[in-house]
Design an enzyme around this catalytic site. Structure first.
Site, mmCIF file in Angstrom:
data_model
loop_
_atom_site.group_PDB
_atom_site.id
_atom_site.type_symbol
_atom_site.label_atom_id
_atom_site.label_comp_id
_atom_site.label_asym_id
_atom_site.label_seq_id
_atom_site.Cartn_x
_atom_site.Cartn_y
_atom_site.Cartn_z
ATOM 1 N N LYS A 267 0.754 -1.286 0.006
ATOM 2 C CA LYS A 267 0.035 -0.066 -0.106
ATOM 3 C C LYS A 267 0.824 1.327 -0.136
ATOM 4 C CE LYS A 267 -3.485 2.593 2.823
ATOM 5 N NZ LYS A 267 -4.140 2.464 4.190
ATOM 6 N N ASP A 272 -2.566 10.086 3.486
ATOM 7 C CA ASP A 272 -4.086 9.692 3.967
ATOM 8 C C ASP A 272 -4.563 11.024 4.674
ATOM 9 O OD1 ASP A 272 -6.529 8.640 4.099
ATOM 10 O OD2 ASP A 272 -5.838 6.826 5.343
ATOM 11 N N LYS A 279 -10.076 12.919 7.985
ATOM 12 C CA LYS A 279 -9.945 12.468 9.569
ATOM 13 C C LYS A 279 -9.750 13.570 10.565
ATOM 14 C CE LYS A 279 -6.620 8.524 8.056
ATOM 15 N NZ LYS A 279 -7.170 7.766 8.948
ATOM 16 N N ASP A 290 1.347 6.203 5.643
ATOM 17 C CA ASP A 290 0.494 5.347 5.083
ATOM 18 C C ASP A 290 1.102 4.513 3.758
ATOM 19 O OD1 ASP A 290 -1.942 4.166 5.536
ATOM 20 O OD2 ASP A 290 -3.122 5.521 4.390
ATOM 21 N N ASP A 349 -12.407 7.121 3.702
ATOM 22 C CA ASP A 349 -11.178 6.956 4.519
ATOM 23 C C ASP A 349 -10.594 5.604 4.415
ATOM 24 O OD1 ASP A 349 -8.925 7.460 5.983
ATOM 25 O OD2 ASP A 349 -10.231 7.591 8.177
ATOM 26 N N GLU A 351 -9.305 3.734 2.032
ATOM 27 C CA GLU A 351 -9.097 3.949 0.871
ATOM 28 C C GLU A 351 -7.916 2.471 0.481
ATOM 29 O OE1 GLU A 351 -7.857 5.251 3.131
ATOM 30 O OE2 GLU A 351 -5.592 4.899 2.822
ATOM 31 N N ARG A 353 -7.934 -0.519 0.951
ATOM 32 C CA ARG A 353 -8.458 -1.697 0.373
ATOM 33 C C ARG A 353 -8.629 -1.149 -1.256
ATOM 34 N NH1 ARG A 353 -12.875 -1.864 4.965
ATOM 35 N NH2 ARG A 353 -11.040 -1.102 5.829
HETATM 36 N N1 BES Z 1 -4.236 4.514 6.964
HETATM 37 C C1 BES Z 1 -5.475 4.162 7.626
HETATM 38 C C2 BES Z 1 -5.287 3.138 8.926
HETATM 39 C C3 BES Z 1 -4.475 3.657 9.872
HETATM 40 C C4 BES Z 1 -5.057 4.481 11.043
HETATM 41 C C5 BES Z 1 -3.169 3.165 10.154
HETATM 42 C C6 BES Z 1 -4.455 4.906 12.031
HETATM 43 C C7 BES Z 1 -2.657 3.350 11.375
HETATM 44 C C8 BES Z 1 -3.122 4.408 12.325
HETATM 45 C C9 BES Z 1 -6.644 3.696 6.688
HETATM 46 O O1 BES Z 1 -6.690 4.192 5.632
HETATM 47 C C10 BES Z 1 -7.880 4.074 7.455
HETATM 48 O O2 BES Z 1 -8.125 5.211 7.544
HETATM 49 N N2 BES Z 1 -8.821 3.176 7.958
HETATM 50 C C11 BES Z 1 -10.051 3.329 8.718
HETATM 51 C C12 BES Z 1 -10.767 2.437 8.265
HETATM 52 C C13 BES Z 1 -12.394 2.798 8.250
HETATM 53 C C14 BES Z 1 -12.900 3.963 7.589
HETATM 54 C C15 BES Z 1 -13.227 1.647 8.115
HETATM 55 C C16 BES Z 1 -9.807 3.200 10.039
HETATM 56 O O3 BES Z 1 -9.026 2.205 10.452
HETATM 57 O O4 BES Z 1 -10.350 4.040 10.913
HETATM 58 ZN ZN ZN Z 2 -5.023 4.830 4.632
HETATM 59 MN MN MN Z 3 -7.841 6.037 5.270
#
Ligand code: BES
Ligand code: ZN
Ligand code: MN
Length: 499
Positions: A267, A272, A279, A290, A349, A351, A353
């Site tokens: 990835k 992000d 966020k 990210d 968010d 994204e 996947r």
């Molecule tokens: N890059 C983030 C995941 C992340 C967040 C990694 C904080 C490390 C620390 C990912 O893209 C994300 O935002 N995931 C969301 C998914 C949710 C919207 C289903 C998450 O984990 O909040």
């Molecule tokens: Zn992300």
């Molecule tokens: Mn995200």
């Protein structure tokens, strides 16, 4: 840095600093015993007087020790002898490296290796001692106009071995450790660079630069026009709000003719923001990390190419930014992925996947032996495993076992998590083939299930590195994980192929 296996005794070897250890209860290491014998009980006397501490993590530096050829003696605590294993060995090496950071010494002799009696553990230990040193010498100063550099930069490091040591194996351990350390360095530097420098185009250029340093390595970069032709609309939906062009970076290492390759998919979201589902601002700077899945894939590729392993390895890196703007994807938008499946984007968010599914579909053309994606995919992963272990989810029991074992061996540990149709059901959408989120509960697993829908025809594993790729707080920085785990896995695959 040169690593020199040495059969000399601890009193014979000359160096600027000799590293030895002491255990609790006045038990001496092999090297400490010899020095103690030759110096009138010096070590035991120091222990009795409280001038040496045997607890793990502690150290003392002694100078002017008579009857040895070392100018200094660094004595590190090894803890309880009965409990001393590879983890404690690594800790002791880290302590030693930290203790030397302020010294300008060129010749070091590390005699802690003599404490590793079992021969398998010995070769592993040699790797850890070298990797610990490199990790502790790491600083990211590139962007400071004035910076205090670490003074310690040894030229020669002697590693103690005994008469039973297989010289071919030890040289191999040294080479592997050196390659893994340089792969981690690449991953850490890419991770630590801010998003205004480390853009998708920058990642592509770095991949091309690395390509030039090695044999049997080639790189292609696919741009947005070609992505459109490939119908990667899921990937394109993530980059839609950004002016920085997205890139799909593909590196091919050919070391085994026409054999099916291993494929790593990383990835590469260079920042992000969350997109329209933006966020909160606290610690949002850390979303420059990210792209650590991409950095791991590129770093691991450099390890394998440096070692010129007899294996085929490919990496596929979808790289883009996730930002809001008037052209950004909206919650509720429906896109058609390269696989033909339609996706309802309920949260922009989620994204990672969306870019990975198209990269995984693309990689299917390589008919991989195994395919592994690496991603800072979910906050839920951090809740589940904290910052200590990477999560493994897979559709292949053997692959997940191999990865888990490689994590143990490299001390870059992971943990197997479940998947299954009950979790998959959370991804139902009223309007498309699937939704890109499955609710809060089991968020790490539903994210893996989303990817699993695109990897049905391959032996696949997903590594969620959201908790392990970087550390926050005062020591904020990229860890270079899981380059050691993946390198170990690939080294073992190449050994298995050649037996
Ligand atoms: N890059 C983030 C995941 C992340 C967040 C990694 C904080 C490390 C620390 C990912 O893209 C994300 O935002 N995931 C969301 C998914 C949710 C919207 C289903 C998450 O984990 O909040
Ligand atoms: Zn992300
Ligand atoms: Mn995200």
């Amino acid at each position: 840095m040169n690593y020199i296996p040495s059969k000399k005794s601890a009193v014979e070897i000359s160096s600027d600093c000799l590293i030895i250890g002491v255990y609790n209860k006045n038990i001496l290491s092999v090297a400490a015993e010899i020095i103690n014998k030759n110096s009138n009980n010096l070590i035991l006397n120091y222990l009795d007087d409280g001038d040496l501490i045997s607890n793990i993590g502690e150290h003392r530096i002694l100078t002017s020790v008579k009857n040895i050829n070392a100018k200094r003696l660094l004595v590190v605590g090894l803890g309880d002898k009965e409990e001393f294993g590879i983890k404690e060995f690594k800790k002791a090496n880290e302590t030693a490296a930290k203790a030397l950071l302020g010294y300008n010494l060129k010749n070091i002799a590390n005699y802690l290796t003599l404490e590793l009696k079992d021969s398998n553990i010995f070769y592993q230990g040699v790797r850890h001692s070298i990797e610990s040193l490199h990790n502790n010498l790491y600083e990211f100063n590139e962007l400071k106009s004035t910076s205090k550099k670490i003074i310690f930069s040894p030229e020669n490091i002697s590693l103690a071995i005994d008469e039973n040591t297989d010289s071919k194996k030890i040289n191999q351990s040294i080479e592997e450790a050196d390659a893994i350390s340089s792969g981690m360095l690449i991953a850490k530097n890419l991770g630590n660079l801010p998003a205004n420098i480390c853009t998708p185009s920058y990642l592509a250029k770095e991949a091309q630069k690395i390509t030039k340093s090695f044999e049997n390595l080639t790189t292609e970069v696919i741009n947005e026009t070609e992505m459109k032709k490939l119908e990667m609309h899921s990937l394109l939906s993530v980059t839609a709000g950004s002016k920085e062009p997205a890139k799909l970076i593909i590196m091919h290492y050919n070391g085994a003719g026409s054999k099916p390759p291993l494929v790593l998919v990383g990835k590469g979201v260079t920042f992000d923001t969350g997109g329209i589902s933006i966020k909160p601002s606290a610690a949002m700077d850390e979303m420059k990390y990210d792209m650590c899945g991409a950095a791991t894939a590129i770093g691991t590729m450099a390890v394998i190419a440096k070692l010129q392993l007899p294996i085929n390895l490919k990496i596929v890196v979808p790289a883009c930014e996730n930002r809001p703007s008037s052209t950004a994807t909206l919650p509720g938008d429906i896109v058609k992925s390269m696989s033909g499946k339609t996706i309802e984007i309920l949260n922009t968010d989620a994204e990672g996947r969306l870019i990975l599914c198209d990269a995984l579909t693309y990689a299917e053309r390589f008919k991989p032996e195994y395919i592994i994606d690496i991603a800072t995919l979910t906050g839920a992963c951090v809740i589940a495993l904290g910052h200590h272990r990477t999560a493994i989810m897979s559709n292949d029991e053997k692959l997940s076992d191999l990865l888990s074992m490689a994590g143990e061996k490299s001390l870059d540990r992971a943990w197997k998590m479940p998947m299954g149709s009950e979790y998959e059901a959370q991804l139902k959408s009223n309007f498309a083939d699937l939704a890109n989120i499955g609710g809060r509960d089991g968020g790490m697993i539903t994210a893996a299930c989303f990817l699993g829908k695109f990897t049905k025809n391959m032996k696949w594993a997903h590594l969620d590195i959201a908790g392990t790729a970087w550390v926050s707080g005062a020591k904020k920085g990229s860890t270079g994980r899981p380059v050691p785990l993946l390198s170990e896995f690939i080294i073992q695959q190449s050994n298995a192929d050649h037996q």
